[in-house]
Structures are given as C-alpha cells and as structure tokens.
Design an enzyme around this catalytic site. Structure first.
Site, PDB file in Angstrom:
ATOM      1  N   HIS A  26      -3.001   6.284   4.503  1.00 57.78           N
ATOM      2  CA  HIS A  26      -1.553   6.347   4.747  1.00 57.78           C
ATOM      3  C   HIS A  26      -1.040   7.713   4.275  1.00 57.78           C
ATOM      4  O   HIS A  26      -1.445   8.206   3.209  1.00 57.78           O
ATOM      5  CB  HIS A  26      -0.826   5.282   3.942  1.00 57.78           C
ATOM      6  CG  HIS A  26      -0.979   3.884   4.457  1.00 57.78           C
ATOM      7  ND1 HIS A  26      -1.693   3.548   5.580  1.00 57.78           N
ATOM      8  CD2 HIS A  26      -0.461   2.710   3.972  1.00 57.78           C
ATOM      9  CE1 HIS A  26      -1.616   2.236   5.772  1.00 57.78           C
ATOM     10  NE2 HIS A  26      -0.891   1.709   4.808  1.00 57.78           N
ATOM     11  N   CYS A  39       0.820  -1.222   0.000  1.00 56.89           N
ATOM     12  CA  CYS A  39       0.000   0.000   0.000  1.00 56.89           C
ATOM     13  C   CYS A  39       0.855   1.274   0.000  1.00 56.89           C
ATOM     14  O   CYS A  39       0.549   2.236  -0.708  1.00 56.89           O
ATOM     15  CB  CYS A  39      -0.947   0.005   1.185  1.00 56.89           C
ATOM     16  SG  CYS A  39      -0.261  -0.693   2.686  1.00 56.89           S
TER      17      CYS A  39
END
Ligand SMILES: NC(=O)c1ccc[n+]([C@@H]2O[C@H](COP(=O)([O-])OP(=O)(O)OC[C@H]3O[C@@H](n4cnc5c(N)ncnc54)[C@H](OP(=O)(O)O)[C@@H]3O)[C@@H](O)[C@H]2O)c1
Length: 340
Positions: free
Chosen positions: A243, A130
């Site tokens: 994130h 990710c």
C-alpha cells in the site's frame, strides 16, 4: 517454555504470512494449530521447514492454548473470538470487529505498546486496518516533536488488501485483457481493477466517505491522539502487494523538512529512502516481504505555515496485518504472559 499458538485463517493471505513471520522471528512456539473453514480441511500450509495440515475452526477446542492469531474476517470472528477468549486464549484479531471497542486495545507496537495491558478486559487485542498501521508508524515520531493538527491522506491500496479473491481477480482480468477468450466481470471490486483505479474501498457511509476512510480517521485517533484530525481518500490500484500513501501533515509547531527526515530515520519500524533524483524513493513492489514502513519524498508544504508532505509505502500483508499481529504477540509475551 514457549507458547501454544493458534493461527485461524491459515489458508488466507494474512494467515499464511503470519505463519511465515512467526517462523522468521523465531517466536517461541511450543505447539501450533492451523485452522480454517471446513472447506479447506487438510489443506497444507508451511511453517518454517514444516508442512502442516489445516483443521476445522468450528470444532477446535481452545482450552490450554495461549495465543490465537485471527485472520478470518468479521463475521467468523464474531462467532469464534468470544469462544477462544472465554477458554482463556488471548485473541489477536485482524478484522475490524473489535477495533473500536473501548474494552479492546488497538495496537501498533512502535506507537502504543503501553496499551497492551487493556487486553485482560476481554482477552482480545485488535490489529488496525492496513492503511492505518503504516501511517501511524510514520506520524507518531513527528507528532511527538511538533504536535499534529491535521492529516490529509490519499491511499493507493493493493488488491491483496481484499484477500486472496482480490488477487485472483486482478490476475484473471489482466490475463483476459491480453487473451480475451472469456470476460472476467468485477466481483470482489466494484469496477474492473486491471488497468484501472477505483476510488472506493469498503461501503459508503452517510456523509459520502467510505468505511475504509472512516477507519483511518478513528483508528489514528485511538492509537495516537484523539485531537488529530484526519481526512482520507482511499483508492484501490492494480498492484498485488504494497500500500502507498501520499500524506500531508499540518503541525502546531514549525518542523523543518531536514529535521523531519532525521526524526524519521531514527524512528522504530521506519526506513527513510529519500534522494531527490529519479528513482530516489520507494515504490510498492520494492517493499514486498519487508518489515519496514518506507518513507520518501519528505518536503515542506509551503502553502501552509507548518506543513510537511511525504510518501509512505509498506507491505500491507506484513506491517499492515501479519507482522503487526506477531509484534503484538511478542509484546503480550514480554509484558503479560511471560513465557518463552
Ligand atoms: N489483507 C490485508 O492487507 C489485511 C490487512 C489487515 C487486516 N486484514 C483482515 O484480515 C482478515 C483476513 O484477510 P485475508 O486477506 O487473509 O483474507 P483471505 O485471503 O480471503 O483469507 C480468509 C481466511 O479466513 C478463513 N475463513 C473465512 N471464513 C471462515 C469461517 N467461517 N471459518 C473458518 N475460517 C474462515 C479462510 O478459510 P478458507 O480458506 O477455508 O475459506 C481463509 O483462511 C480479514 O478480516 C481482513 O479484513 C487483512
């Protein structure tokens, strides 16, 4: 005619998001099978306006199915991906198991969709980590203009990157801080995550870096250019989804911050929000549920000749996993399977 699609890991964070995104993007699905472990046999999951019941991956026959989106972790993938691939079903895998295999393409469609044809060697395509996925979306258009020499990145990664157990741990520990009737000791994470930050994601390697940091280095090289040097520090923060990354980039050629901003504004998958005023940037909570990789705080690094700093935020369950997997399925359909 559309595709017969399997979602393996349909009860997990990424699996549920893959179902949402297949429906949102109207991926041409003729038939869909939702699989998980025997533990969750019959668990209901949503697909558009339908409710589906999960069946057991262990007894599933992949014969006649076109595409399997896997989000079940490396151990289960090791067992089941070869079975699906051998049955003629193309596996798009979210685990790290196949990412570094030279016979498996590692794809972020905005960056290296052209690598898709490599899928036929093993009938498997890998989805990156990710934190890598969002970073390469930002780096590629800048690399095309000024050639990146070196990247220094620090990540601020949400707990959903550690699966549904990671989210539960933050939730339970946070509640326990306010209402300390029972202690919630660290289990998924190495230390308390509520009201804390943890500078360790995944296991330590011999050189003192962590596996998560190593993944960012090797995956960036495989996806964009092996000559790019990357050094990373990956940190878990008490954020549920999204994130964030502070990225410092050194280029071969000079790149002005205004030109970098213009390039990123035009880049596929990127949304620039960059006002030099209080709040004129994106924070993780604002990117949840979005497709874009958001870039803010673009500025010259005056400590080196050709340097730019930027802030990069994205929904790790979407661009970092489920969205990217569905985008790969779209490219596979368009370029190779040609149905729908
Ligand atoms: N979260 C992210 O940001 C992210 C990003 C990129 C890649 N990934 C990768 O995607 C994968 C899934 O992550 P996640 O966050 O969705 O994890 P998760 O929320 O913990 O879900 C795991 C899923 O895998 C299933 N599963 C586990 N072992 C299985 C087995 N032996 N047989 C069948 N099904 C099994 C689980 O089914 P049960 O419910 O039946 O246990 C569940 O559906 C991992 O490889 C992860 O590294 C995650």
């Amino acid at each position: 005619m559309g595709y017969r699609v399997v979602v393996a890991g349909a009860t997990g964070n990424v699996g549920r998001e893959m179902l949402n995104i297949l429906a949102e993007r109207q991926f041409p699905v003729d038939e869909i099978a939702v699989l998980a472990s025997r533990r969750s046999l019959g668990t209901e999951v949503s697909f558009g306006d339908r409710t589906l019941k999960t069946t057991d991956l262990d007894t599933f026959d992949f014969t006649g199915w076109d595409i399997a989106l896997f989000a079940i972790g490396s151990d289960a993938t090791k067992k089941y991906a070869p079975i699906a691939a051998k049955a003629g079903c193309v596996v798009i895998d979210n685990s790290s198991l196949y990412r570094y295999d030279p016979d498996v393409p590692l794809i972020v469609p905005e960056v290296n969709a052209h690598a898709i044809h490599g899928y036929s060697k093993k009938n498997i395509i890998a989805n990156p980590n990710c934190s890598t996925a969002q970073m390469v979306v930002a780096l590629k258009p800048l690399h095309d203009r000024a050639r990146i020499k070196r990247v220094v990145v620090s990540t601020y990664q949400s707990v959903s990157g550690a699966g549904k157990e990671g989210m539960d741990e933050l939730w339970d520990q946070t509640k326990a801080v306010y209402n300390p009737v029972s202690e919630v000791p660290p289990a998924k994470f190495q230390k308390q995550i509520a009201f804390n930050v943890i500078p360790q994601i995944d296991d330590f390697m011999e050189d003192g870096s962590t596996k998560e940091e190593w993944k960012m280095v090797v995956e960036t090289k495989k996806i964009i250019d092996p000559s790019i040097k990357v050094t990373a520090t990956c940190v878990r923060v008490p954020v549920f989804v999204g994130h964030s990354e502070a990225i410092n980039i050194e280029f071969e050629d000079f790149l002005d911050e205004d030109e970098a901003r213009d390039i990123l504004r035009e880049a596929p998958g990127v949304m620039v929000i960059d006002k030099r005023e209080p709040g004129g940037y994106v924070s993780p909570i604002e990117c949840v549920g979005d497709y874009a990789t958001f870039i803010s705080r673009i500025r010259q690094d005056s400590t080196i000749d050709n340097g730019i700093n930027l802030w990069c935020v994205s929904d790790n369950l979407r661009k970092g996993a489920a969205l990217n997997a569905v985008q790969i399925a779209e490219v596979l359909g368009r370029e190779a399977l040609k149905k729908g």
